[in-house]
Each structure stands twice: as structure tokens, then as C-alpha cells.
Design a protein around this motif. Structure first.
Motif, short mmCIF file in Angstrom:
data_model
loop_
_atom_site.label_atom_id
_atom_site.label_comp_id
_atom_site.label_asym_id
_atom_site.label_seq_id
_atom_site.Cartn_x
_atom_site.Cartn_y
_atom_site.Cartn_z
N UNK A 194 -2.40 -9.66 -1.70
CA UNK A 194 -2.68 -8.28 -1.05
C UNK A 194 -1.79 -7.40 -1.73
N UNK A 195 -0.72 -7.47 -2.45
CA UNK A 195 0.17 -6.50 -2.74
C UNK A 195 -0.77 -5.83 -3.82
N UNK A 198 -1.98 -1.83 -3.19
CA UNK A 198 -1.61 -0.76 -4.11
C UNK A 198 -2.78 -0.06 -4.58
N UNK A 199 -3.76 -0.78 -5.00
CA UNK A 199 -4.75 -0.17 -5.85
C UNK A 199 -5.65 0.68 -4.79
N UNK A 200 -6.01 0.06 -3.69
CA UNK A 200 -6.63 0.90 -2.57
C UNK A 200 -5.97 2.11 -2.01
N UNK A 201 -4.79 2.20 -2.25
CA UNK A 201 -4.04 3.40 -1.65
C UNK A 201 -4.20 4.38 -2.76
N UNK A 202 -3.90 4.09 -4.00
CA UNK A 202 -3.80 4.78 -5.18
C UNK A 202 -5.10 5.55 -5.57
N UNK A 261 -11.36 -4.02 -7.43
CA UNK A 261 -10.04 -3.78 -6.97
C UNK A 261 -9.53 -5.14 -6.49
N UNK A 262 -10.31 -6.34 -6.22
CA UNK A 262 -9.75 -7.60 -5.87
C UNK A 262 -8.94 -8.12 -6.90
N UNK A 297 0.61 -1.29 0.03
CA UNK A 297 -0.13 -0.15 0.05
C UNK A 297 0.84 1.45 -0.02
N UNK A 298 1.97 1.12 0.50
CA UNK A 298 2.86 2.36 0.57
C UNK A 298 3.57 2.69 -0.75
#
Length: 258
Positions: free
Chosen positions: A138-139, A143-147, A83-84, A17-18
Motif C-alpha cells: 500500500x505504501x 504514494x503514486x496515487x497521490x502524486x 500503479x499497483x 499517500x501524504x
């Protein structure tokens, strides 16, 4: 060992996510390669581990639960917006996704996919294979959730907080599954049915990722085929690691004795 697995799963999700925050050069093309590998591995582990485990416990009735959850996953995409399985791509106008819808949908998804991690199986190789599959899955999710949250103009402190909550859900679900399993007899009886349903969800996600990794004609490049075959090989390798047919004589999937 399960505590260590869950800590690693939480850490991998946070790092994923970061990445969009710390590395702005991450592209859709790189994401597609990551999705190809993670999707192929998740699909392979589902077929090599979870389906045989569910068939061993539930027999022919397994199919009905898998089928129900397979199509329920399609409905849940109204909240997760794909997103999943990496369907949402940042920068497209139609992905101004409401934060509440995204958070609720992905929270349900993350909690559900953590349930199989808290169980013990007939084959000792299933648990580590599943943790690898969920971590790889999860990777790109994180990443998509954060973006998407940043793209929709949420403050970074809020994004990081929501990321931490998302990262904790699957490990928490795994631990709760274990706790309820050792303290509530009725939960032990229904757990195999829950796992069969989650297996149907994994089938939906894995197949969707695989077909979306190609072009509009479903043609897949040689690079993606190489990644797919590598993921399948890794999944096959897990069937030989920690292999133990005699560890559990129980008729039903039950919980870890941590």
C-alpha cells in the motif's frame, strides 16, 4: 486483533499517500527501492503462505483460478495504468491519467486484495504475514496515487479525500469478508476460490515489480538484491511466528472469529 491490524493498515496507507505532499524530495530512485522490497516480500508471502493454503483447500483445481486471475490482472491494468506495481512514474507526459479511470481501477484492486485478510487459515502465521505484505504494498501504491492526482492538477482536499477512501477499501473488504463468512454459508464455500484468484493477482504483481526493478537487460543492482534477500528473509521469518497447525480442523478456508 483483526481490528488493530486494519487500523494499522489504514494508517500506513494514509501516511504513504501524504508523503509526496509533505516531502517533495521523494524521488523515483527511492520509490524503486521501496518497490523492490515490497514486491519481493509480497511474492515471497504468496509462495510461502497463500499458495500452500489454496493447495490445501482446492487441490489441483487451484491452478486454474490462479491462472485466470493472473491474466485478468493484465487486463485490469488498462484502468490502474500499472500503479499497483509502480509502473507509473510522475512527470512523464504519458501519465496524464484520467482520475476516474485511476480511482475505479485501484478501488477494485484494493477491495480484492483485502479479501484474503478477512479469512482464517490452517497456519496461524498466514494472517499477520499477509497484513505486512499488503501494508508494504500500500505504501508505494498510495504514494503514486497521490502524486498522480496532484500532477493532474486535482485540489489537495480532493486528493486527501480520495486517499482516505482508497485507504479504507482493503480494511473494509477484510471486515466484510469476515461478516459474510459468519452469516452466509454459501460465501464460506466460495471463499477459497476467491482467495486462489487473488493469489494469482499477487503473483502477477510481485513478479512484475521484481522484473521492473532491474534495468532494460533485467540486471538487478547489488543494493536491490540485498533488499530482495532481506524481504525473502522476513517472509521466511513469518512462517515461524504464530505457527499453529492444529488451530483449525476445517477443510475449507473460513472467516476470522473476531
Amino acid at each position: 486483533m483483526a481490528i488493530l491490524y486494519n487500523i494499522l493498515l489504514f494508517t500506513v496507507t494514509i501516511l504513504g499517500g501524504l508523503l509526496p505532499i509533505l516531502y517533495s524530495r521523494w524521488t523515483d530512485n527511492k520509490m524503486n527501492y521501496l518497490l523492490t522490497f515490497s514486491g519481493a516480500y509480497l511474492l515471497s508471502v504468496t509462495m510461502l503462505h497463500l499458495i500452500p493454503e489454496s493447495a490445501s483447500d482446492l487441490g489441483f483445481s487451484m491452478g486454474a483460478y490462479m491462472l485466470a486471475r493472473f491474466f485478468l490482472q493484465q487486463f485490469l491494468q488498462k484502468f490502474t495504468h500499472g500503479v499497483e506495481h509502480g509502473h507509473a512514474h510522475v512527470g512523464h507526459d504519458h501519465h496524464h491519467i484520467p482520475a476516474l479511470s485511476l480511482i475505479v481501477g485501484m478501488a477494485v484492486h484494493a477491495f480484492a486484495e483485502g479479501v484474503p485478510l478477512g479469512a482464517t487459515y490452517h497456519d496461524g502465521s498466514t494472517v499477520p504475514a499477509l497484513y505486512i505484505a499488503i501494508a508494504l504494498h500500500k505504501l508505494p501504491e498510495a504514494m503514486l496515487i497521490t502524486s498522480l492526482l496532484i500532477y493532474n492538477k486535482n485540489r489537495k482536499i480532493k486528493v486527501v479525500g480520495l486517499l482516505a477512501l482508497f485507504a479504507a477499501l482493503s480494511p473494509a473488504s477484510s471486515l466484510l469478508t469476515h461478516y459474510f463468512g459468519i452469516s452466509i454459508d454459501g460465501f464460506q464455500q466460495i471463499l477459497p476460490y476467491i482467495i486462489a484468484m487473488v493469489t494469482g493477482s499477487f503473483l502477477h504483481i510481485g513478479t512484475t515489480i521484481f522484473y521492473e526493478s532491474g534495468n532494460k537487460l533485467h540486471a538487478i543492482s547489488w543494493k536491490k538484491w540485498a533488499l530482495t534477500l532481506s524481504a525473502i528473509a522476513l517472509a521466511l521469518l513469518t512462517t515461524f511466528i504464530g505457527h499453529d497447525h492444529n488451530a483449525h480442523d476445517h477443510d475449507k478456508v473460513h472467516q476470522h472469529a473476531h
